[in-house]
Design a protein around this motif. Structure first.
Motif, PDB file in Angstrom:
ATOM      1  N   PRO A  82      40.265 -86.644   9.236  1.00 38.55           N
ATOM      2  CA  PRO A  82      41.567 -86.645   8.762  1.00 38.55           C
ATOM      3  C   PRO A  82      41.417 -85.397   7.730  1.00 38.55           C
ATOM      4  O   PRO A  82      42.274 -84.650   7.675  1.00 38.55           O
ATOM      5  CB  PRO A  82      41.810 -87.672   8.168  1.00 38.55           C
ATOM      6  CG  PRO A  82      40.793 -88.558   7.920  1.00 38.55           C
ATOM      7  CD  PRO A  82      39.511 -88.100   9.144  1.00 38.55           C
TER       8      PRO A  82
ATOM      9  N   LYS B 289      38.409 -93.957  23.677  1.00 39.27           N
ATOM     10  CA  LYS B 289      39.815 -93.992  23.254  1.00 39.27           C
ATOM     11  C   LYS B 289      40.267 -95.505  23.881  1.00 39.27           C
ATOM     12  O   LYS B 289      41.464 -95.598  23.608  1.00 39.27           O
ATOM     13  CB  LYS B 289      40.454 -92.947  23.345  1.00 39.27           C
ATOM     14  CG  LYS B 289      39.985 -91.642  22.715  1.00 39.27           C
ATOM     15  CD  LYS B 289      40.027 -91.952  21.094  1.00 39.27           C
ATOM     16  CE  LYS B 289      41.198 -91.820  20.524  1.00 39.27           C
ATOM     17  NZ  LYS B 289      41.071 -91.972  19.171  1.00 39.27           N
TER      18      LYS B 289
ATOM     19  N   HIS C 232      43.093 -85.738  19.630  1.00 40.66           N
ATOM     20  CA  HIS C 232      44.113 -85.572  18.531  1.00 40.66           C
ATOM     21  C   HIS C 232      45.306 -86.321  19.061  1.00 40.66           C
ATOM     22  O   HIS C 232      46.222 -86.784  18.289  1.00 40.66           O
ATOM     23  CB  HIS C 232      44.363 -84.028  18.516  1.00 40.66           C
ATOM     24  CG  HIS C 232      43.379 -83.324  17.605  1.00 40.66           C
ATOM     25  ND1 HIS C 232      43.558 -83.112  16.241  1.00 40.66           N
ATOM     26  CD2 HIS C 232      42.348 -82.777  18.131  1.00 40.66           C
ATOM     27  CE1 HIS C 232      42.520 -82.385  16.066  1.00 40.66           C
ATOM     28  NE2 HIS C 232      41.773 -82.098  17.029  1.00 40.66           N
ATOM     29  N   THR C 233      45.658 -86.371  20.447  1.00 38.43           N
ATOM     30  CA  THR C 233      46.810 -87.009  20.856  1.00 38.43           C
ATOM     31  C   THR C 233      46.676 -88.275  20.904  1.00 38.43           C
ATOM     32  O   THR C 233      47.923 -88.868  20.475  1.00 38.43           O
ATOM     33  CB  THR C 233      47.215 -86.409  22.426  1.00 38.43           C
ATOM     34  OG1 THR C 233      47.195 -85.053  22.442  1.00 38.43           O
ATOM     35  CG2 THR C 233      48.374 -87.057  22.944  1.00 38.43           C
ATOM     36  N   TYR C 234      45.733 -88.960  21.042  1.00 39.90           N
ATOM     37  CA  TYR C 234      45.534 -90.393  20.926  1.00 39.90           C
ATOM     38  C   TYR C 234      45.030 -90.948  19.737  1.00 39.90           C
ATOM     39  O   TYR C 234      43.905 -91.783  19.997  1.00 39.90           O
ATOM     40  CB  TYR C 234      45.104 -90.906  22.348  1.00 39.90           C
ATOM     41  CG  TYR C 234      45.988 -90.688  23.748  1.00 39.90           C
ATOM     42  CD1 TYR C 234      46.895 -91.559  23.869  1.00 39.90           C
ATOM     43  CD2 TYR C 234      45.675 -89.603  24.181  1.00 39.90           C
ATOM     44  CE1 TYR C 234      48.018 -91.040  24.804  1.00 39.90           C
ATOM     45  CE2 TYR C 234      46.542 -89.201  25.315  1.00 39.90           C
ATOM     46  CZ  TYR C 234      47.621 -89.970  25.788  1.00 39.90           C
ATOM     47  OH  TYR C 234      48.145 -89.428  26.844  1.00 39.90           O
ATOM     48  N   VAL C 235      45.272 -90.377  18.790  1.00 36.85           N
ATOM     49  CA  VAL C 235      44.369 -90.690  17.464  1.00 36.85           C
ATOM     50  C   VAL C 235      44.507 -91.928  16.843  1.00 36.85           C
ATOM     51  O   VAL C 235      43.700 -92.737  16.348  1.00 36.85           O
ATOM     52  CB  VAL C 235      44.778 -89.650  16.070  1.00 36.85           C
ATOM     53  CG1 VAL C 235      46.348 -89.957  15.946  1.00 36.85           C
ATOM     54  CG2 VAL C 235      43.992 -89.592  15.200  1.00 36.85           C
ATOM     55  N   ASP C 236      45.493 -92.635  17.423  1.00 34.91           N
ATOM     56  CA  ASP C 236      45.657 -94.198  17.010  1.00 34.91           C
ATOM     57  C   ASP C 236      45.002 -95.102  17.786  1.00 34.91           C
ATOM     58  O   ASP C 236      45.428 -96.551  17.858  1.00 34.91           O
ATOM     59  CB  ASP C 236      47.316 -94.578  16.928  1.00 34.91           C
ATOM     60  CG  ASP C 236      47.832 -94.076  18.109  1.00 34.91           C
ATOM     61  OD1 ASP C 236      47.586 -93.256  18.890  1.00 34.91           O
ATOM     62  OD2 ASP C 236      48.942 -94.823  18.249  1.00 34.91           O
ATOM     63  N   LYS C 237      44.398 -94.582  18.934  1.00 35.97           N
ATOM     64  CA  LYS C 237      43.701 -95.423  19.910  1.00 35.97           C
ATOM     65  C   LYS C 237      42.095 -95.482  20.091  1.00 35.97           C
ATOM     66  O   LYS C 237      41.797 -94.364  19.472  1.00 35.97           O
ATOM     67  CB  LYS C 237      44.089 -94.877  21.397  1.00 35.97           C
ATOM     68  CG  LYS C 237      45.833 -94.871  21.742  1.00 35.97           C
ATOM     69  CD  LYS C 237      46.389 -96.285  21.881  1.00 35.97           C
ATOM     70  CE  LYS C 237      47.655 -96.357  22.427  1.00 35.97           C
ATOM     71  NZ  LYS C 237      48.408 -97.502  22.637  1.00 35.97           N
TER      72      LYS C 237
ATOM     73  N   THR D 209      38.175 -95.614  19.375  1.00 28.38           N
ATOM     74  CA  THR D 209      37.530 -94.826  18.148  1.00 28.38           C
ATOM     75  C   THR D 209      38.034 -93.582  17.536  1.00 28.38           C
ATOM     76  O   THR D 209      38.658 -92.824  18.367  1.00 28.38           O
ATOM     77  CB  THR D 209      36.175 -94.394  18.813  1.00 28.38           C
ATOM     78  OG1 THR D 209      35.700 -95.812  19.592  1.00 28.38           O
ATOM     79  CG2 THR D 209      35.075 -94.028  17.550  1.00 28.38           C
ATOM     80  N   GLN D 210      37.953 -93.493  16.448  1.00 23.32           N
ATOM     81  CA  GLN D 210      38.642 -92.212  15.707  1.00 23.32           C
ATOM     82  C   GLN D 210      37.666 -91.126  15.933  1.00 23.32           C
ATOM     83  O   GLN D 210      36.503 -91.068  15.146  1.00 23.32           O
ATOM     84  CB  GLN D 210      38.931 -92.408  14.232  1.00 23.32           C
ATOM     85  CG  GLN D 210      39.993 -93.548  13.904  1.00 23.32           C
ATOM     86  CD  GLN D 210      41.307 -92.899  14.663  1.00 23.32           C
ATOM     87  OE1 GLN D 210      41.915 -92.068  14.721  1.00 23.32           O
ATOM     88  NE2 GLN D 210      41.593 -93.930  15.881  1.00 23.32           N
TER      89      GLN D 210
END
Length: 219
Positions: free
Chosen positions: A88, A24, A76-81, A83-84
Motif C-alpha cells: 500500500p 488470491k 490490484h483488482t482483487y486486493v481484498d481477496k 494474499t496481499q
C-alpha cells in the motif's frame, strides 16, 4: 462473468498466473490451448492475443495477455481477496516495482534459457548445448549474487512480505530445482532459504496438485 485463463499448464508464464489466482483464492475456468495442434495461431485465439502466445486472460469483457500484466491486474483488482501481493505504501511499492523489473529483465532471460537447454531440449530429443549452458549459468550466477545481497536486507525480494515479485519467480525456479542448476541457488544461503520459503507456500502446493490433475486429463 467468470474469470477464464487460456493456456497450457506446463508453461511457466501460465503457471505464474495460476499461482496468482490460487494466492488470491479466486475461482476461474482453465481453457486448455493445444500448442502442438497450432491452436494458438488460429483466428479465435489471435483475437485474444495477437502474438499467438499463452497465457491469455478474460475477466468479464476485459481481455489481457502477458503474464506479469495479468498478475498485476489480479493483485490490484482483487486486493481484498486472499494474499496481499502488492504494497500500500507508494515508496515500498516503487521498490517492489524495481525488483519486478529485475525478475523480468535480468533473472528470467537467463533462467528460461537454462530451463530450455537442460529441461526442454532433452524432452524433445535434442542435445543440450554445453557452451550455452555455461554462458547462462554464469549470467544467472551474477543475478543471484545481487539477490543474495538483497535478501540480507529483507526477507523477500520486494520487501518484508511475500509479493508478486517472489511469485513471479516460482514456476521457473521449480523447474530448475530438479536440475544441476540447483547448485547455483544452494551456493547462496539467503537465496536458498528464500527459495525454500516460496516453494513451500500452500498456494504453490495447490498448483502442483492441479498440474497432476491436468496432466492426467491431457494424456
Amino acid at each position: 462473468m467468470a474469470i477464464k485463463l487460456h493456456g497450457t499448464i506446463l508453461s511457466p508464464p501460465v503457471l505464474r498466473v495460476v499461482t496468482c489466482l490460487k494466492e488470491k483464492e479466486l475461482n476461474y475456468e482453465f481453457v486448455n490451448v493445444n500448442l502442438q495442434a497450432g491452436e494458438h495461431k488460429q483466428p479465435h485465439f489471435l483475437a485474444l492475443n495477437p502474438f499467438g502466445e499463452v497465457p491469455t486472460f478474460e475477466d468479464g469483457d476485459l481481455k489481457l495477455f502477458e503474464s506479469r500484466a495479468i498478475t498485476q491486474y489480479i493483485a490490484h483488482t482483487y486486493v481484498d481477496k486472499g494474499t496481499q501481493l502488492i504494497l500500500p505504501d507508494h515508496k515500498k511499492m516503487a521498490i517492489m516495482s524495481v525488483w519486478m523489473e529485475v525478475e523480468a529483465q535480468k533473472f528470467h532471460p537467463a533462467a528460461s534459457k537454462l530451463s530450455y537447454e537442460i529441461v526442454i531440449k532433452p524432452l524433445l530429443g535434442m542435445k543440450t548445448d554445453d557452451a550455452v549452458l555455461a554462458q547462462y549459468e554464469e549470467q544467472l550466477g551474477k543475478v543471484l549474487d545481487v539477490y543474495e545481497v538483497r535478501l540480507k536486507e529483507s526477507k523477500y525480494l520486494g520487501g518484508d512480505c511475500f509479493t508478486l515479485v517472489d511469485l513471479h519467480h516460482i514456476p521457473i525456479i521449480n523447474y530448475l530445482m530438479g536440475t544441476k542448476v540447483k547448485a547455483l541457488f544452494d551456493a547462496r544461503p539467503k537465496v536458498s532459504a528464500w527459495i525454500a520459503d516460496i516453494l513451500a507456500r500452500p498456494a504453490w502446493a495447490k498448483v502442483q496438485e492441479l498440474l497432476k490433475q491436468k496432466l492426467g486429463t491431457f494424456k
